[in-house]
Structure formats: structure tokens, C-alpha cells
Design a protein around this motif. Sequence first.
Motif, PDB file in Angstrom:
ATOM      1  N   ALA A 172      15.343  64.540  83.670  1.00 53.83           N
ATOM      2  CA  ALA A 172      16.674  64.601  84.284  1.00 53.83           C
ATOM      3  C   ALA A 172      16.671  63.624  85.458  1.00 53.83           C
ATOM      4  O   ALA A 172      15.728  63.588  86.247  1.00 53.83           O
ATOM      5  N   ILE A 173      17.726  62.821  85.541  1.00 50.68           N
ATOM      6  CA  ILE A 173      17.886  61.863  86.635  1.00 50.68           C
ATOM      7  C   ILE A 173      19.201  62.199  87.316  1.00 50.68           C
ATOM      8  O   ILE A 173      20.244  62.213  86.674  1.00 50.68           O
ATOM      9  N   TRP A 174      19.127  62.495  88.614  1.00 49.63           N
ATOM     10  CA  TRP A 174      20.343  62.861  89.322  1.00 49.63           C
ATOM     11  C   TRP A 174      20.299  62.372  90.758  1.00 49.63           C
ATOM     12  O   TRP A 174      19.273  61.933  91.256  1.00 49.63           O
ATOM     13  N   ILE A 175      21.465  62.458  91.399  1.00 49.80           N
ATOM     14  CA  ILE A 175      21.604  62.060  92.794  1.00 49.80           C
ATOM     15  C   ILE A 175      21.698  63.329  93.621  1.00 49.80           C
ATOM     16  O   ILE A 175      22.453  64.243  93.304  1.00 49.80           O
ATOM     17  N   GLU A 176      20.912  63.346  94.697  1.00 48.29           N
ATOM     18  CA  GLU A 176      20.847  64.507  95.577  1.00 48.29           C
ATOM     19  C   GLU A 176      21.324  64.114  96.972  1.00 48.29           C
ATOM     20  O   GLU A 176      20.964  63.055  97.480  1.00 48.29           O
ATOM     21  N   ASN A 177      22.108  64.983  97.565  1.00 45.38           N
ATOM     22  CA  ASN A 177      22.532  64.801  98.946  1.00 45.38           C
ATOM     23  C   ASN A 177      21.402  65.326  99.825  1.00 45.38           C
ATOM     24  O   ASN A 177      21.117  66.519  99.802  1.00 45.38           O
ATOM     25  N   PRO A 178      20.727  64.472 100.607  1.00 42.17           N
ATOM     26  CA  PRO A 178      19.567  64.934 101.371  1.00 42.17           C
ATOM     27  C   PRO A 178      19.913  65.916 102.492  1.00 42.17           C
ATOM     28  O   PRO A 178      19.052  66.669 102.942  1.00 42.17           O
ATOM     29  N   ALA A 179      21.153  65.941 102.946  1.00 42.96           N
ATOM     30  CA  ALA A 179      21.547  66.843 104.027  1.00 42.96           C
ATOM     31  C   ALA A 179      21.383  68.307 103.637  1.00 42.96           C
ATOM     32  O   ALA A 179      20.909  69.120 104.424  1.00 42.96           O
ATOM     33  N   ASP A 180      21.772  68.648 102.401  1.00 38.13           N
ATOM     34  CA  ASP A 180      21.689  70.050 101.976  1.00 38.13           C
ATOM     35  C   ASP A 180      20.976  70.227 100.629  1.00 38.13           C
ATOM     36  O   ASP A 180      20.972  71.315 100.074  1.00 38.13           O
ATOM     37  N   ALA A 181      20.390  69.157 100.099  1.00 35.52           N
ATOM     38  CA  ALA A 181      19.650  69.170  98.832  1.00 35.52           C
ATOM     39  C   ALA A 181      20.522  69.555  97.634  1.00 35.52           C
ATOM     40  O   ALA A 181      20.022  69.988  96.604  1.00 35.52           O
ATOM     41  N   SER A 182      21.837  69.389  97.761  1.00 33.28           N
ATOM     42  CA  SER A 182      22.726  69.683  96.635  1.00 33.28           C
ATOM     43  C   SER A 182      22.788  68.481  95.694  1.00 33.28           C
ATOM     44  O   SER A 182      22.530  67.347  96.092  1.00 33.28           O
ATOM     45  N   ALA A 183      23.140  68.742  94.463  1.00 34.18           N
ATOM     46  CA  ALA A 183      23.273  67.667  93.474  1.00 34.18           C
ATOM     47  C   ALA A 183      24.636  67.010  93.639  1.00 34.18           C
ATOM     48  O   ALA A 183      25.666  67.678  93.602  1.00 34.18           O
ATOM     49  N   ALA A 184      24.626  65.689  93.836  1.00 32.98           N
ATOM     50  CA  ALA A 184      25.875  64.934  93.942  1.00 32.98           C
ATOM     51  C   ALA A 184      26.346  64.466  92.575  1.00 32.98           C
ATOM     52  O   ALA A 184      27.486  64.055  92.424  1.00 32.98           O
ATOM     53  N   GLY A 185      25.481  64.526  91.577  1.00 37.21           N
ATOM     54  CA  GLY A 185      25.873  64.152  90.222  1.00 37.21           C
ATOM     55  C   GLY A 185      24.677  63.872  89.336  1.00 37.21           C
ATOM     56  O   GLY A 185      23.640  63.415  89.811  1.00 37.21           O
ATOM     57  N   THR A 186      24.808  64.182  88.064  1.00 31.45           N
ATOM     58  CA  THR A 186      23.761  63.921  87.084  1.00 31.45           C
ATOM     59  C   THR A 186      24.035  62.583  86.413  1.00 31.45           C
ATOM     60  O   THR A 186      25.144  62.343  85.941  1.00 31.45           O
ATOM     61  N   LEU A 187      23.017  61.716  86.379  1.00 34.34           N
ATOM     62  CA  LEU A 187      23.151  60.403  85.759  1.00 34.34           C
ATOM     63  C   LEU A 187      22.667  60.390  84.316  1.00 34.34           C
ATOM     64  O   LEU A 187      23.276  59.758  83.457  1.00 34.34           O
ATOM     65  N   ALA A 188      21.547  61.065  84.040  1.00 33.72           N
ATOM     66  CA  ALA A 188      20.990  61.055  82.680  1.00 33.72           C
ATOM     67  C   ALA A 188      20.133  62.290  82.453  1.00 33.72           C
ATOM     68  O   ALA A 188      19.495  62.793  83.382  1.00 33.72           O
ATOM     69  N   VAL A 189      20.121  62.757  81.209  1.00 31.41           N
ATOM     70  CA  VAL A 189      19.249  63.845  80.779  1.00 31.41           C
ATOM     71  C   VAL A 189      18.702  63.448  79.418  1.00 31.41           C
ATOM     72  O   VAL A 189      19.462  63.250  78.474  1.00 31.41           O
ATOM     73  N   TRP A 190      17.379  63.319  79.345  1.00 29.44           N
ATOM     74  CA  TRP A 190      16.727  62.959  78.079  1.00 29.44           C
ATOM     75  C   TRP A 190      16.061  64.207  77.526  1.00 29.44           C
ATOM     76  O   TRP A 190      15.224  64.826  78.169  1.00 29.44           O
ATOM     77  N   TYR A 191      16.443  64.569  76.312  1.00 30.29           N
ATOM     78  CA  TYR A 191      15.868  65.747  75.667  1.00 30.29           C
ATOM     79  C   TYR A 191      15.963  65.581  74.161  1.00 30.29           C
ATOM     80  O   TYR A 191      16.506  64.605  73.665  1.00 30.29           O
TER      81      TYR A 191
END
Length: 172
Positions: A45-64
Motif C-alpha cells: 500500500a502506498i499512501w500520503i500521510e499528514n505528519p501532524a496527526d498521522a492521518s491518511a491524506a489519500g491512497t495512491l496505490a494498493v498492490w494485491y
Amino acid sequence: MKSKLSLLTFAGAAVAGAPALAADLNVTVEIPRLSVAEYHKPYVAIWIENPADASAAGTLAVWYDADNREDHGAKWLKDMRQWWRKAGREMSFPADGVSGATRAPGPQKLVFAGSKGALKALKPGQYNLVVEAAREVGGHEAVRVPFTWGKPGKPASAKGSAELGAVTVSVK
């Protein structure tokens, strides 16, 4: 005529004063070749995380393993625990523009357009690119690479220790 000219001048000044957003996010993920008795390609899983609160800002890719019989491959997505808790459990799979097949060992080069998907609504600022991998009969690992969205910059990278090799991100 004079009012049209001043309106165009105002619009042009507003565009010139607006911050230029980055066009692309270039990512390279190294999947290491492991010498083990039973090798399975990792789920990633490749995603963007907001470092201020460790929340996910969006998922870019999921390989499965999307081609698994009766979609049993999706049931193992929760093994990527960090991504699953922050964003994965709310998604439906396969996810258009996000889901893909697992990848073979070696460098995987990806380009995410700033005008699409999770990057489209991303505000300029500091973020982490997170790459998380989990492998059947193997381990689990997450690598975070800090980057600045909104202006081109030097590539940043971090290295995993087992399931992931080098992860590089650059804003172009």
C-alpha cells in the motif's frame, strides 16, 4: 471595453499570485529479492500521510492478488495494518485507479499525476509518503519518506530493512 480589460488584468494577476502546484509525484519502490524457501510477492500500500496527526491524506496505490478466486486476495489487505486502519477499511476493492497486481522483485517506478486521485485535493505542505508491505509466509514493514507538496524539490529517500528496499520520492 475598459471594464473587460480591467477584469482580465485582475484575473491574470490572481493567477500569477497563486502558488504553483506540483504536477507529478515520482516514486520508486524497491522490492528486494529474498532467498527464502517459499516466496510470495508482497502486498503493498502506498499512501500520503499528514505528519501532524498521522492521518491518511489519500491512497495512491494498493498492490494485491486481485485475480484470486472469488476475490479472496482482498481479505489479506488488512495485513498492511497501518494503511488498513487509516484508510483501507473504508475503501471498496478493486478501487479504480488505485488497485493493481502485486509486483516482482526489483525497482518499481511510478508517476502519480497531481491532477488526479488523492493528489488532486492535496494542499501544499509537508507530508510523508508511506509504503507498507506485507508478505505471506514473510514479514511486514512500513517506510516513511518526508516530502513537500506544492513545489519541485530534491528527491528524498529512505530504506527498508527486509520487505522493502529503497523508497524514493520526488515532486516534479
